[in-house]
Write an enzyme that holds these catalytic residues in place. Structure first.
Site, PDB file in Angstrom:
ATOM      1  N   GLU A  31      -9.089   3.468   3.516  1.00  0.00           N
ATOM      2  CA  GLU A  31      -8.860   3.394   2.072  1.00  0.00           C
ATOM      3  C   GLU A  31      -7.804   2.371   1.689  1.00  0.00           C
ATOM      4  OE1 GLU A  31      -5.288   4.986   3.283  1.00  0.00           O
ATOM      5  OE2 GLU A  31      -7.270   5.574   3.992  1.00  0.00           O
ATOM      6  N   ASP A  82       2.164   7.130   4.938  1.00  0.00           N
ATOM      7  CA  ASP A  82       1.195   6.075   4.635  1.00  0.00           C
ATOM      8  C   ASP A  82       1.557   5.313   3.360  1.00  0.00           C
ATOM      9  OD1 ASP A  82      -1.024   4.741   5.650  1.00  0.00           O
ATOM     10  OD2 ASP A  82      -2.459   5.872   4.444  1.00  0.00           O
ATOM     11  N   LYS A 133       0.855  -1.191   0.000  1.00  0.00           N
ATOM     12  CA  LYS A 133       0.000   0.000   0.000  1.00  0.00           C
ATOM     13  C   LYS A 133       0.889   1.239   0.000  1.00  0.00           C
ATOM     14  CE  LYS A 133      -2.676   2.748   3.315  1.00  0.00           C
ATOM     15  NZ  LYS A 133      -3.092   2.837   4.737  1.00  0.00           N
ATOM     16  N   ASP A 172      -2.475  10.698   3.127  1.00  0.00           N
ATOM     17  CA  ASP A 172      -3.801  10.245   3.538  1.00  0.00           C
ATOM     18  C   ASP A 172      -4.448  11.278   4.450  1.00  0.00           C
ATOM     19  OD1 ASP A 172      -6.085   8.852   4.078  1.00  0.00           O
ATOM     20  OD2 ASP A 172      -5.140   7.474   5.507  1.00  0.00           O
ATOM     21  N   ARG A 212      -7.247  -0.720   2.562  1.00  0.00           N
ATOM     22  CA  ARG A 212      -7.753  -2.054   2.230  1.00  0.00           C
ATOM     23  C   ARG A 212      -8.456  -2.061   0.873  1.00  0.00           C
ATOM     24  NH1 ARG A 212     -11.056  -2.126   7.712  1.00  0.00           N
ATOM     25  NH2 ARG A 212      -9.107  -1.069   8.214  1.00  0.00           N
ATOM     26  N   LYS A 256      -9.375  13.131   8.672  1.00  0.00           N
ATOM     27  CA  LYS A 256      -8.691  12.858   9.920  1.00  0.00           C
ATOM     28  C   LYS A 256      -8.630  14.116  10.785  1.00  0.00           C
ATOM     29  CE  LYS A 256      -5.466   9.401   8.042  1.00  0.00           C
ATOM     30  NZ  LYS A 256      -5.748   8.301   8.967  1.00  0.00           N
ATOM     31  N   ASP A 284     -11.660   6.874   5.210  1.00  0.00           N
ATOM     32  CA  ASP A 284     -10.329   6.805   5.805  1.00  0.00           C
ATOM     33  C   ASP A 284      -9.845   5.359   5.959  1.00  0.00           C
ATOM     34  OD1 ASP A 284      -7.995   7.838   6.858  1.00  0.00           O
ATOM     35  OD2 ASP A 284      -8.744   7.843   8.918  1.00  0.00           O
TER      36      ASP A 284
END
Length: 474
Positions: free
Chosen positions: A319, A258, A235, A240, A321, A247, A317
């Site tokens: 995201e 991230d 990933k 993010d 997965r 967030k 958030d």
């Protein structure tokens, strides 16, 4: 970094790091209360022939990771004093000369790209020498050479990972993958927005919709044979914000990190190629920037991922997965892996469960899971097993799609994330590594400065090295 040398005896001239067991140090004028060899305690001694840093090993078992930390501690101190040629005294521990060199090289790394010239390091580590006594010099030299490659691959990951989001976008990360492939005999395929649309990558496209920086899918291949490959999926969310489910502002700056699962994949492919591993290896990196805008995907949306499986979005958030669903589904269909790993800064829940030093490891195969657990301890890249189970799958059952991307409850969040990914794996042997905790550090450690750690590279290269002993050479 210049040369790394292995020699029998410790040179008499220059800066040196000497390892000392507790209670075994004696020097006139140095009382035990000042230095007695306690674990990772240091004493700097200056003589005409150079500086010596004595590093304590304590009175417990001497392990590979302790030598890695002790070497890093000593080298970090000498580098702060401007040391450019440093000698490690590994004569009492020749079997761990490699990990000592690894710790030294990791400790010597500094991220200084944006510092003003006057505040940057004025010197660099030009030569590192490991003295190994009368040990089997050929075997020790091979271990040291391998450790140099590993440390340099980790530092490569750290150099990309520490870059801010205004420098590394999905397109820039893809270009770095192209450059890596050109230099190290890897094949590289990049899917941009048009190819992702044509290929049905609904998850990656959805996550990236809100940004002006379009997503990419990056594929790197190390193909020494035609056997089914090991596939490593990462990933890489270059920033993010959380998207519409934005967030809190506190610590949002850290969300430039991230991308570390995907960056680790690049480092793993780099090390595998440089080590000329006989194991076929494919890296798949799903990269996007998760931003809020009028185009962004929303809570309540239903996404059709690669291969047709549907996802109900309850929280934008969660995201990572969704990105990984596309990447894993593609990797399974395209490459039919012998085993598949994914690395992701997936859940804050994993940090709550395990703290920041260990990654969570999930696998339906207990032998594979425990093998990674063992290798992590040896590599200094520790993991801890967390559960998979039907209850976590039930928690994300959707009324309108195959799955929803969060359970809506606080319990078992890391396991829920793993259960989500399992839908795209099928029957392929699989390990999920949630590296949200150890992907970066907020304080200096014995061989790491603040920032990115390169978590996952040393662990998975050790796994690949263990496979390599079973592979026929072509």
């Amino acid at each position: 970094m210049g040369a790394v040398l292995t020699v029998e005896e410790l040179p008499q001239q220059g800066d040196r790091v000497v390892f000392v067991r507790k209670g075994e140090f004696s020097m006139p004028g140095v009382p035990p209360e000042e230095f007695d060899g306690a674990k990772l305690a240091t004493l700097l001694w200056r003589e005409a022939q150079g500086r010596t840093v004595y590093v304590g090993l304590g009175d417990g078992p001497v392990t590979a990771d302790l030598l890695r930390k002790a070497a890093g501690t000593g080298v970090k101190l000498l580098r702060k004093l401007g040391g450019e040629e440093i000698h490690l005294d590994c004569t009492a521990y020749p079997e761990w000369a490699g990990v000592a060199v690894e710790g030294a090289l990791l400790a010597s790394y500094r991220f200084e790209d944006f510092r003003m010239p006057e505040s940057r390091s004025k010197t660099m580590l030009r030569t590192l020498t490991a003295a190994v006594g009368k040990a089997d010099s050929g075997k020790v030299r091979a271990e040291v050479e391998r450790s140099v490659i590993l440390a340099e691959a980790v530092n490569y990951v750290r150099q990309i990972g520490n870059q801010p989001a205004n420098v590394v976008t999905p397109a820039v990360l893809a270009e770095k993958a192209r450059e890596l492939a050109a230099e190290w005999r890897l094949s590289c395929t990049i899917l941009g927005p048009k190819e992702l649309e044509e290929g049905g990558f609904g998850g990656i496209l959805a996550v990236g919709k809100g940004s002006d920086n379009p997503p990419r899918l990056i594929v790197l291949e190390h193909r020494p044979t035609d056997a089914p490959p090991v596939v490593v999926v990462g990933k890489a969310v270059t920033f993010d914000s959380g998207g519409i489910s934005i967030k809190p502002g506190e610590h949002m700056d850290e969300m430039k990190f991230d991308k570390m699962g995907g960056c680790a994949v690049l480092g793993i492919l780099l090390a595998a190629s440089r080590l000329r591993l006989p194991v076929p290896l494919v890296g798949v990196v799903a990269s996007a920037e998760n931003m809020p805008s009028a185009r962004a995907y929303r809570p309540g949306d239903v996404i059709r991922s690669f291969g047709g499986k549907t996802i109900e979005v309850l929280n934008t958030d969660a995201e990572g997965r969704i990105l990984l669903a596309d990447a894993i589904g593609y990797a399974v269909e395209r490459f039919a892996p012998r085993v598949l790993f994914d690395l992701a800064t997936l859940t804050g829940a994993c940090i709550v469960a395990l703290g920041r030093n260990r990654a969570g490891v999930f696998s339906p195969d207990p032998l594979l899971r425990d093998r990674l657990w063992q290798l992590g301890e040896e590599a200094g890249d520790p993991v801890w097993p967390l559960p998979l189970g039907e209850e976590f799958g039930e928690a994300i059952r959707s009324d309108v799609a195959l799955v929803k991307n969060v359970s809506g409850a606080r319990e078992g969040g890391a396991s829920v994330g793993a259960a989500f990914l399992q839908h795209w794996v099928g029957k392929i042997p699989w390990v999920h590594l949630d590296i949200a905790g150890p992907a970066w550090v907020n304080r200096e450690l014995p061989y790491l400065e603040k920032g990115v750690t390169g978590c996952g590279v040393r662990l998975l290269i050790r796994y690949l090295l263990s496979l390599a002993t079973q592979e026929p050479r072509s």
